[in-house]
Design an enzyme around this catalytic site. Structure first.
Site, short mmCIF file in Angstrom:
data_model
loop_
_atom_site.label_atom_id
_atom_site.label_comp_id
_atom_site.label_asym_id
_atom_site.label_seq_id
_atom_site.Cartn_x
_atom_site.Cartn_y
_atom_site.Cartn_z
N HIS A 9 0.83 -1.22 0.00
CA HIS A 9 0.00 0.00 0.00
C HIS A 9 0.87 1.27 0.00
CE1 HIS A 9 1.08 0.83 4.15
NE2 HIS A 9 0.99 -0.48 4.34
N GLU A 82 -1.49 -7.29 7.40
CA GLU A 82 -0.13 -7.23 7.95
C GLU A 82 -0.01 -8.17 9.16
OE1 GLU A 82 2.74 -7.22 7.58
OE2 GLU A 82 3.57 -5.20 7.52
O1 LIG Z 1 2.55 -2.37 9.92
C1 LIG Z 1 3.51 -1.61 9.77
O2 LIG Z 1 3.79 -0.71 10.54
C2 LIG Z 1 4.40 -1.82 8.56
C3 LIG Z 1 5.58 -2.67 8.93
O3 LIG Z 1 6.45 -2.79 7.84
O4 LIG Z 1 3.69 -2.47 7.54
P1 LIG Z 1 2.78 -1.73 6.47
O5 LIG Z 1 3.07 -0.26 6.56
O6 LIG Z 1 3.20 -2.28 5.15
O7 LIG Z 1 1.36 -2.08 6.77
#
Ligand SMILES: O=C(O)[C@@H](CO)OP(=O)(O)O
Length: 215
Positions: A9, A82
């Site tokens: 994203h 995530e």
């Molecule tokens: O969850 C988060 O803080 C990051 C870690 O890399 O993942 P993302 O921004 O891609 O959701």
């Protein structure tokens, strides 16, 4: 041959602030929205037939922008979320105690079952991400799906296709709105399986995206 595009994203408010999101959420920044538009411009001629996204807000928004450019619909799959980072979610990376920092490091460079309290292990993440990818094999012949997911989740997926253990130290830099591609390869030379064609391509972004770990 099935080709699957993998997109992280766009930049979010908490990415920019170095705050841990996991399965918590924050909105895309103006830069993150622009990054998603640039992914759409890049892939609009690729014949994408399905955009499938993690159901968190930041991936939903990124997916909608890309799907608009491709002229296809979006569906959501919670398996693409995530890593669940338990009690550390919403915290600033710079405000962790030594014990909390050790939990964080254990997840990406520890043991298969290492987890942040109340969170998920990399092994569990890897199983659900692989299941979401394998579900693409059931799409109608000729489909070309694009999955929108997250940094650690996609890093784990691509890393395990390359043969790294799920909990290997994070060695793939998958920046916001980077594009990776994996193909399901069936040939005389290889056992059938996923092959990494590209990982972490950001050549479509006009300003280099920073990974939150670099900020
Ligand atoms: O969850 C988060 O803080 C990051 C870690 O890399 O993942 P993302 O921004 O891609 O959701």
């Amino acid at each position: 041959m099935l080709q699957v595009y993998l997109v992280r994203h766009g930049e979010t408010q908490w990415n920019a602030e170095r705050r841990i999101q996991g399965q918590s959420d924050s909105p895309l920044t103006a830069k993150g929205e622009q990054q998603a538009v640039q992914v759409g411009d890049r892939v609009r001629t690729y014949g994408i037939t399905h955009v499938i996204a993690s159901d968190l807000g930041r991936t939903r928004r990124t997916a909608e922008i890309i799907a608009d450019a491709c002229g296809c619909g979006v569906t959501f799959d919670a398996r693409l979320r995530e890593l669940d980072m338990g009690v550390l979610e919403q915290r600033h990376l710079d405000s962790l105690s030594a014990e909390e920092e050790a939990w964080r490091r254990l997840v990406v460079n520890g043991t298969p079952d290492g987890r942040i309290p109340e969170g998920e292990s990399m092994q569990e993440l890897s199983v659900r991400m692989r299941a979401a990818l394998n579900a693409c094999l059931d799409l109608p012949a000729g489909s070309r799906p694009l999955l929108v997911s997250h940094g650690i989740a996609l890093g784990c997926l691509v890393g395990t296709i390359l043969g790294l253990p799920a909990h290997a130290e994070r060695r793939l830099r998958l920046r916001n709105c980077s594009i990776s591609r994996v193909d399901y390869q069936e040939s005389l030379w290889l056992a059938p399986g996923w092959v990494v064609e590209t990982a972490g391509d950001v050549s479509h972004l006009d300003t280099p995206a920073l990974d939150e770990l670099q900020r």
